[in-house]
Design a protein around this motif. Sequence first.
Motif, short mmCIF file in Angstrom:
data_model
loop_
_atom_site.label_atom_id
_atom_site.label_comp_id
_atom_site.label_asym_id
_atom_site.label_seq_id
_atom_site.Cartn_x
_atom_site.Cartn_y
_atom_site.Cartn_z
N VAL A 62 -5.41 1.16 2.03
CA VAL A 62 -4.99 1.20 0.62
C VAL A 62 -4.75 -0.24 0.15
O VAL A 62 -4.78 -1.19 0.94
CB VAL A 62 -3.71 2.03 0.43
N ARG A 63 -4.50 -0.38 -1.14
CA ARG A 63 -4.24 -1.70 -1.70
C ARG A 63 -2.90 -2.23 -1.18
O ARG A 63 -1.94 -1.47 -1.01
CB ARG A 63 -4.23 -1.64 -3.23
N ASP A 112 -7.37 -4.74 -0.69
CA ASP A 112 -7.51 -3.32 -0.35
C ASP A 112 -7.58 -3.12 1.16
O ASP A 112 -8.32 -2.26 1.65
CB ASP A 112 -8.78 -2.74 -1.00
N GLY A 142 -1.07 4.69 -3.85
CA GLY A 142 -1.95 3.74 -4.52
C GLY A 142 -2.27 4.13 -5.94
O GLY A 142 -1.39 4.36 -6.77
#
Length: 371
Positions: free
Chosen positions: A306-307, A314, A350
């Motif tokens: 995920v970011r 990312d 996210g």
Amino acid sequence: MRTVVHGDVPVHYGQIYVHSEGGEPFEGDLTACFAGQRNGLCGAAVAGTLFLITGLHTGDVEFTAEVHESEPPGTGAQDVVEASFRAEGRARLVTWGGEDWWDLELAPGDYRVRYSATAMDAGREQDTRLDGEPARDQYLLQFWPAPPAPDAVLRRHSATAAYWHDFARKLPPPPTPEELAEAREARRRTEEEARAKAKHEQLLREWDGELPGEEILRLRGALRQLAKQDRALIGAAVAAPPEIQRALARWVARRTCERAGLDAVGWIADGLRALEEDRPLPPPFDDRQAAWDRLLSDPGVPHTLVRTPDGRHDNALQQAMAFPAIFAAAEIDPHKALGQALSAATVTFGADRAAFFAEARAELTSRTGPP
């Protein structure tokens, strides 16, 4: 007798000063320093300050400062004045702009000050003393312990001194103690209002121009930051009873682990059940480092990205972002538990965090009823 200053001392604009650290703030106000006085050479009307006039406008003058145990004899100087001075904290002889200063080594207390000048008219005629030019005017500043008394002109010779004496005597009387107190109170109120305005403007910037209620403004840490993302959710959560806040934190921990696929990992599922049954977390959660080591080494733990929390990349491991929600939900402080669990969820979900917040609001409403 002690000589504390002796030699060439720079003056600017025909001025040099004495200031005591414990006195009124020195603002260089000529009128305030001489208001109500007979003499115009040594302004002592502002507590903790002496405003000393010289004939020379700019350059070095011969200057001596002495501290005596009792009143010293006269020196035969041409222009001589006296005033009273109270030392509170360190007292210094200070040049215009504060570029140079000399410690006068005065013990705290009340002093009589004698300021003697010679050749003031010659100094005024010279105006500016350049390097290599001889000094024309000389000054002697003497202190000795004495109770406060009115200022006085002991000797007047020069036209320069006459001009300044006349200037001082034409000034309006100084403000009374009551007027000074009113002015201080007015300044205090003005400063307080300015601070309140600045704080209000800062809060408006922080909250995008629309302030939340006091309950949210009192928040600190994670919940305060989360309120900027979903004010309705956090407002309702902090208004709920502590047991509801803890229950919501546990729900957030499970949803966060579900999102990251951690609820299907046996030992993590055991931890989530312990949370929901309000039991102490089982091993390895009783040793946080051991729990993290197992998370990162267990082949059964999924790996998705995920970011990052700063929003720049990312490549954050989603499972590592979700895992702290379990420890958060176990915190005793319900605000801390909920804030930290929601923070972990925010990163874990996210781009879908808005949908998660909506789900969390619905969950909270199911526990508390509609607002």
